[in-house]
Enzyme design. Structure first.
Site, PDB file in Angstrom:
ATOM      1  N   GLY A   2     -25.938 -27.153  43.435  1.00 29.94           N
ATOM      2  CA  GLY A   2     -25.643 -26.368  44.635  1.00 29.94           C
ATOM      3  C   GLY A   2     -26.117 -24.942  44.474  1.00 29.94           C
ATOM      4  O   GLY A   2     -26.877 -24.631  43.555  1.00 29.94           O
ATOM      5  N   ASN A   3     -25.688 -24.072  45.373  1.00 30.49           N
ATOM      6  CA  ASN A   3     -26.053 -22.662  45.273  1.00 30.49           C
ATOM      7  C   ASN A   3     -24.887 -21.815  45.751  1.00 30.49           C
ATOM      8  O   ASN A   3     -23.868 -22.335  46.194  1.00 30.49           O
ATOM      9  CB  ASN A   3     -27.332 -22.380  46.063  1.00 30.49           C
ATOM     10  CG  ASN A   3     -27.158 -22.697  47.533  1.00 30.49           C
ATOM     11  OD1 ASN A   3     -26.411 -22.024  48.236  1.00 30.49           O
ATOM     12  ND2 ASN A   3     -27.820 -23.755  47.999  1.00 30.49           N
TER      13      ASN A   3
END
Ligand code: CTP
Length: 407
Positions: A207-208
């Site tokens: 993810g980020n």
């Protein structure tokens, strides 16, 4: 700013106390006007204590002051939460049988209504027609949330969160208390926000750090400028704005589907989401376990589609109308070039109508309250710069979009 908070007689009236707190804590002078039925749910003492002003439902109290005319005329903003089916009907019919409806008839400022009622009442043709009438007259009627209603039933009809109602209402006026231009009225816009997650196994993902704040600000300000907004929400860490249509997604593939579907009838698409460029080549159906011999599992990745480039190369709008496409570029400078050089190259590569370039890292961009962007056109030329709160940046982006829609 002078705000009138109308409260109609539904069980959600107790949540209006939180709307009132949100408005007063933002520094506004709030007059509460409950209907008689609302006082069955929450008494006058609560409204008077929290607002610091006397409260009545009646036009025949305080007659020398002509309250029913003065309140409406002097208000900068009117919020009705909850707006019941009966209140919507009376407002749509132009009735003036209590102080709240009389105030609505004399108010010339922006008016926001947050309906709350049982699903059957919200979906009834009479209510649909009343909402349509009010919207045609420029009243901002939020769509209710879906969820748990009074008792065990659930469905559309729930009052949106009080903080989100206050934020949606305050967005209808600018910093000087003037009504916002309705320059996106009649426009359908799609905003993607947040960050996609690509599952590695049932408990892990790639993810980020995108919070979704800038996308949420874009959705809220577009709604305040009159647009119908679909927010494609990828794992937001902040609540979505009240009253916009939210499509929740997890992965890049889901985001692409949701954006293209919503964009089939949209005038504007803004890709504010941080989209994962890569996903694991094979997602494991089981949790990946540590090996006894200490061997580390390989992580093979494949590339995701570029959603933004796809919107330019293969426009999803089905009626052939103009669609303005806006991208974001979060850049850090490196040996190859500074933030803007990377931004210009990306603008030319992606070909979107507008690319909003911002510098990330070291307390800028992700998860922060303020932002600063340079707007580039599809040839990489600078169109403008905007800095400030994420709402201010969002407004600057919509200004540039409105100019392009007018071309
Ligand atoms: N974007 C997209 N699909 C992707 C990656 C990015 O639609 N697979 C969109 C983002 O929503 C954003 C814009 O493209 O509006 C730029 O995102 P960014 O991550 O900066 O660009 P990349 O193409 O991933 O370029 P790079 O990572 O090489 O800098």
């Amino acid at each position: 700013m002078r705000v009138v908070l109308g409260v109609a007689g539904g069980i959600a009236a107790y949540k209006a106390a939180h709307v009132l707190r949100a408005l007063t804590e933002a520094g506004h002078d709030v007059r509460v006007v409950p209907t008689r039925a609302a006082l069955e749910f929450v008494g006058r003492a609560t409204w008077e204590a929290l607002s610091g002003h006397p409260v009545t439902s009646e036009v025949f109290d305080d007659v020398p002051e002509v309250a029913h005319v003065r309140l409406g005329r002097t208000a900068d903003l009117v919020v009705v939460a909850p707006a019941t089916a009966d209140l919507l009907a009376r407002a749509a019919g132009g009735r003036a049988d209590d102080l709240l409806t009389a105030t609505l008839l004399t108010a010339t400022c922006p008016v926001l209504m947050a309906p709350a009622m049982h699903t059957e009442m919200w979906q009834h043709p009479a209510t649909r027609a009343n909402v349509a009438t009010l919207r045609e007259r420029g009243v901002h009627v939020l769509d209710p949330d879906s969820g748990r209603l009074t008792g065990a039933d659930s469905g559309p009809g729930r009052l949106p969160e009080p903080d989100a109602i206050a934020a949606a209402a305050l967005a209808l006026v600018d910093a000087e208390g003037k009504p916002r231009a309705q320059d996106l009225a009649g426009r359908a816009v799609v905003v993607s926000a947040g960050g996609t997650r690509e599952p590695l196994d049932p408990v892990r993902f790639l993810g980020n750090r995108s919070s979704g704040r800038q996308g949420v600000a874009l959705a809220r300000t577009a709604q305040a400028r009159g647009a119908r907004v679909t927010l494609v929400a990828a794992n937001l860490t902040v609540p979505p704005p009240a009253g916009v249509q939210v499509v929740a997604v997890e992965t890049t593939a889901e985001l692409q589907d949701a954006v293209r579907t919503a964009a089939a009838a949209a005038d504007v698409v803004v890709m504010a989401a941080a989209v994962a460029d890569f996903r694991p080549a094979t997602g494991s159906a089981h949790k990946i376990k540590k090996q006894a011999d200490g061997a580390v599992p390989p992580l093979a990745l494949v590339q995701n589609p570029d959603v933004l480039a796809g919107l330019v190369a293969d426009p999803p709008r089905t009626d052939g109308g103009r669609q303005v496409v806006v991208g974001f570029a979060a850049e850090t400078g490196d040996a190859e070039g500074d933030v803007l050089a990377h931004g210009r190259a990306k603008a030319r590569r992606k070909g979107a109508d507008l690319l909003a370039v911002n510098a990330v890292g070291a307390g800028l961009g992700f998860g922060t309250a303020d932002n600063a962007v340079t707007l580039l056109d599809g040839r990489g030329e600078t169109v403008g710069t905007v800095a400030g709160s994420k709402d201010a940046v969002a407004d600057g982006i919509w200004d540039a979009v409105v100019a392009r829609l007018a071309d």
